[in-house]
Design a protein around this motif. Structure first.
Motif, PDB file in Angstrom:
ATOM      1  N   GLY B 223       1.322  -1.154   0.067  1.00  0.00           N
ATOM      2  CA  GLY B 223      -0.243  -0.170  -0.450  1.00  0.00           C
ATOM      3  C   GLY B 223       0.737   1.169   0.022  1.00  0.00           C
ATOM      4  N   SER B 269      -3.483  -1.867  -4.586  1.00  0.00           N
ATOM      5  CA  SER B 269      -4.492  -2.463  -3.506  1.00  0.00           C
ATOM      6  C   SER B 269      -3.975  -3.704  -2.283  1.00  0.00           C
ATOM      7  N   PRO B 270      -3.859  -2.608  -1.409  1.00  0.00           N
ATOM      8  CA  PRO B 270      -4.101  -0.436  -1.522  1.00  0.00           C
ATOM      9  C   PRO B 270      -2.894  -0.090  -1.916  1.00  0.00           C
ATOM     10  N   PHE B 271      -3.196   1.103  -2.988  1.00  0.00           N
ATOM     11  CA  PHE B 271      -2.287   2.132  -2.610  1.00  0.00           C
ATOM     12  C   PHE B 271      -2.477   3.590  -2.334  1.00  0.00           C
TER      13      PHE B 271
END
Lengths: 332, 356
Positions: B223, B269-271
């Motif tokens: 992320g 994802s998540p970013f």
């Protein structure tokens, strides 16, 4: 008969519990107390019962949209199941799974699965874990699925994988004659789905799925083979669902009355009662006391479900991941 | 060697870290090996990951050592139970990997070409991504998958896709895209140690890339993005191989006096929303570069976040440089035109900033 008294009692208790759970669940569904669609399995009590009679919590099963019977036979709590179907916080999955996604990993229940055939490779994976850890003798994988799933590619992939890797898997095909409304004689290319097992190099056995003793015997052999490291077996259990595909499905639109009558005559509970009383293995009194206990259990399950709280709104976002750096609510 | 002597992939602020220049493919294999040594529950499954069996002894031959020889030598060290060659049954063996993850193992699946993910998509979407949620948090799915994406190698329409946006769309999955040897080490280790299903997508153009890799054991937090270059005039957002293209574009832009900042997203994802917003607040201009097709893409998603959260800081439109809405063509000239090239990025920046 080579079944202990305790096991016979367990078998009757389990089959009657499945029967009454489905009937009670349907009543609650029609009262509007279920939050969605349900798929009853009454009539099909023998396959899960006769198979799970040989399993422990260390063995794994995969299940289907018609999964209540599998859950009960694997020892899940009927109150938590009823609460789940009612969408409550106390439900087996906190109200987020519903009728088609009941699971209990502490009981070796990998979860009911609403994609037809999709749980089959999961049971193969559980068997792979057992082989990897060298515990095949105490942990086999059983995949329950229907005649509908017999047309899914993933079943065939899974059978091939289990055979070439010699995994401790039981493919338990509950052939109830119908995939939704489509009859097996129309959609399945063979009279006996078990005949396909030969093509994958594993034993395929056709079993009377209305007769729990026949299921018990066939499953006993298959599971013993799996535990001995001799690989997978395919069981085709010819059975019948008394109700429609889902709670509001009217079977009269696609099934003939004489067919339904035929299977009512083969009712697995009546067959069991007749057999054990005739052979003096259980008394009518004992059978009744088991039924009475289950009646009370169902009343308790409904009361528990109805009186349970709704899930907290925050649970909408919970358990999407074990951890995620920035949880994403819906955009507003 | 230290970062101060090498082209520093860790970005500003990480000087004098000990390490050496290594090839992406070697780092990938070494990391996989290290994770298998670290945890006995980690095993690898896929088609031809060793490849070939002796007709007489039935022993694995390691004839392929995996697609692009990614796992060469591992079967000798770990044996065929832990380097498990699978039949061509993506739905079956991805499903089996999920089942093994649900029951206590940490499977790593090599899906060979990224395009093949669609064959296993139901298992990934309906089982890997949803099991934890729909069963009320009872279970976890510590599964890692990896596959090779990207055009530029003549593999044509069905062996060259970069549609990682399809995976990033799925709640319950995580998606990471390394762009150099440094990031593949940290992201692969993080993916395998993570308790959620993580898909690591390798662009094929990276496989023979060399770069600085720290010696120490490390993971990159899923992320998080990173700055590959700091600048003040425009933000170039890259992911996977386009981070390399962005760096080349930044070099060309420097020659005409444009000071570009380059972000490598690393995770899809998540970013990392924060790094996008932070950079745009400073440069006020942004170009997002993505080899995926443009509709409903990561480029579109990043643009939406920037528009939503940094709108007042923008001096111009958010620009995207992507592949066309087309399958990947075979012909080399067409394929080169399909991929976002550094020159495309430079041209877009010039237009955005009103430079000739």
């Amino acid at each position: 008969m080579d079944i202990s008294k305790e096991k016979l009692e367990w078998i009757y208790t389990t089959m009657y519990r499945i029967r009454r759970f489905e009937e009670t669940m349907l009543e609650q569904t029609f009262k509007g107390n279920s939050m969605g669609v349900t798929h009853p399995s009454d009539g099909q009590e023998a396959p899960p019962t006769g198979i799970c009679a040989h399993l422990t919590d260390k063995d794994w099963i995969g299940s289907t949209h018609r999964g209540h019977g599998h859950c009960i036979a694997k020892g899940l709590d009927t109150s938590a199941m009823m609460a789940e179907i009612m969408g409550k916080a106390t439900g087996q999955c906190g109200g987020k799974g519903g009728s088609m996604h009941i699971a209990d990993f502490s009981k070796g229940m990998l979860g009911a699965n609403a994609i037809v055939g999709a749980s089959i490779p999961l049971a193969v994976g559980a068997a792979l874990t057992a082989k990897y850890k060298g515990i095949e003798n105490e942990s086999v994988g059983v995949s329950f699925f229907g005649d509908g799933a017999s047309s899914q590619g993933v079943l065939h992939e899974s059978m091939n994988l289990a055979a070439v890797w010699k995994l401790p898997v039981i493919f338990a095909c509950e052939n109830n004659g119908y995939a939704e409304a489509t009859p097996a004689w129309y959609a399945v290319s063979t009279d006996d789905i078990a005949s396909r097992a030969e093509g994958y190099g594993m034993p395929g056995v056709v079993v009377d799925g209305m007769d729990v003793f026949a299921v018990y015997d066939a499953a006993g052999e298959a599971i013993a083979r799996a535990r001995a490291g001799e690989g997978p077996t395919f069981l085709e259990l010819k059975t019948y669902r008394y109700h429609g595909h889902f709670h509001a499905d009217d079977t009269k639109k696609y099934r003939k009355p004489d067919e339904e009558e035929f299977y009512q005559q083969k009712d697995p509970l009546k067959h069991f009662e007749k057999t054990v009383t005739k052979q003096k293995l259980m008394t009518a009194k004992k059978l009744k006391s088991i039924r009475d206990d289950i009646e009370q259990e169902m009343l308790d399950a409904v009361e528990f479900g109805l009186n349970s709280p709704m899930p907290d709104a925050s649970s909408l976002y919970e358990d999407v991941y074990v951890n995620y750096s920035n949880p994403i609510p819906g955009l507003r | 060697m230290t970062t101060s002597q090498a082209n520093n992939p860790l970005g500003p602020g990480y000087d004098n870290v000990a390490g050496s220049v290594k090839r992406f493919r070697d780092v990938f294999r070494d990391t996989l090996r290290a994770e298998m040594i670290r945890d006995e529950d980690v095993f690898l499954m896929g088609e031809d990951i060793s490849g070939g069996f002796d007709r007489d002894t039935k022993e694995p031959l390691d004839a392929w050592g995996g697609p692009f020889a990614a796992t060469k030598g591992l079967v000798q060290e770990f044996g065929p139970e832990r380097i498990r060659d699978a039949p061509i049954s993506e739905a079956g063996f991805v499903g089996a990997a999920i089942g093994s993850a649900l029951t206590g193992l940490r499977p790593v699946v090599d899906l060979m070409y990224f395009d093949f993910v669609t064959v296993a998509f139901d298992q990934l979407l309906s089982n890997a991504a949803k099991s934890r949620y729909m069963f009320g948090g009872q279970t976890r799915v510590p599964l890692t998958l990896f596959a090779r994406s990207g055009a530029g190698t003549g593999h044509a329409a069905q062996h060259s896709e970069s549609f990682y946006s399809m995976l990033a769309h799925i709640p319950g999955l995580k998606v990471v895209v390394p762009s150099d040897p440094y990031s593949v080490k940290g992201l692969l280790a993080a993916a395998i140690r993570d308790d959620d299903p993580v898909f690591l997508v390798n662009d094929k153009k990276l496989i023979n890339l060399d770069g600085f890799v720290p010696d120490e054991d490390y993971v990159i937090e899923l992320g998080k993005g990173r700055y590959l270059r700091r600048g003040s005039d425009v933000t170039l957002v890259g992911m996977s191989y386009t981070s390399v293209a962005c760096q080349k574009a930044a070099d060309q832009l420097a020659e005409i006096g444009v000071d570009a900042e380059v972000i490598d997203m690393m995770s899809l994802s998540p970013f990392d929303e924060d790094i996008l917003i932070e950079s745009v607040q400073k440069t006020n201009n942004v170009v997002i570069v993505d080899e995926d097709t443009p509709r409903a893409s990561m480029a579109s998603e990043f643009a939406a976040v920037i528009a939503d959260k940094a709108f007042d800081h923008l001096d111009g439109p958010i620009k995207r440089v992507t592949a066309p809405h087309a399958p990947v063509p075979y012909n080399r000239d067409l394929e080169n035109a399909f991929m976002p090239q550094p020159e495309d990025v430079v041209g877009t920046v010039k237009n955005l900033l009103g430079r000739e």
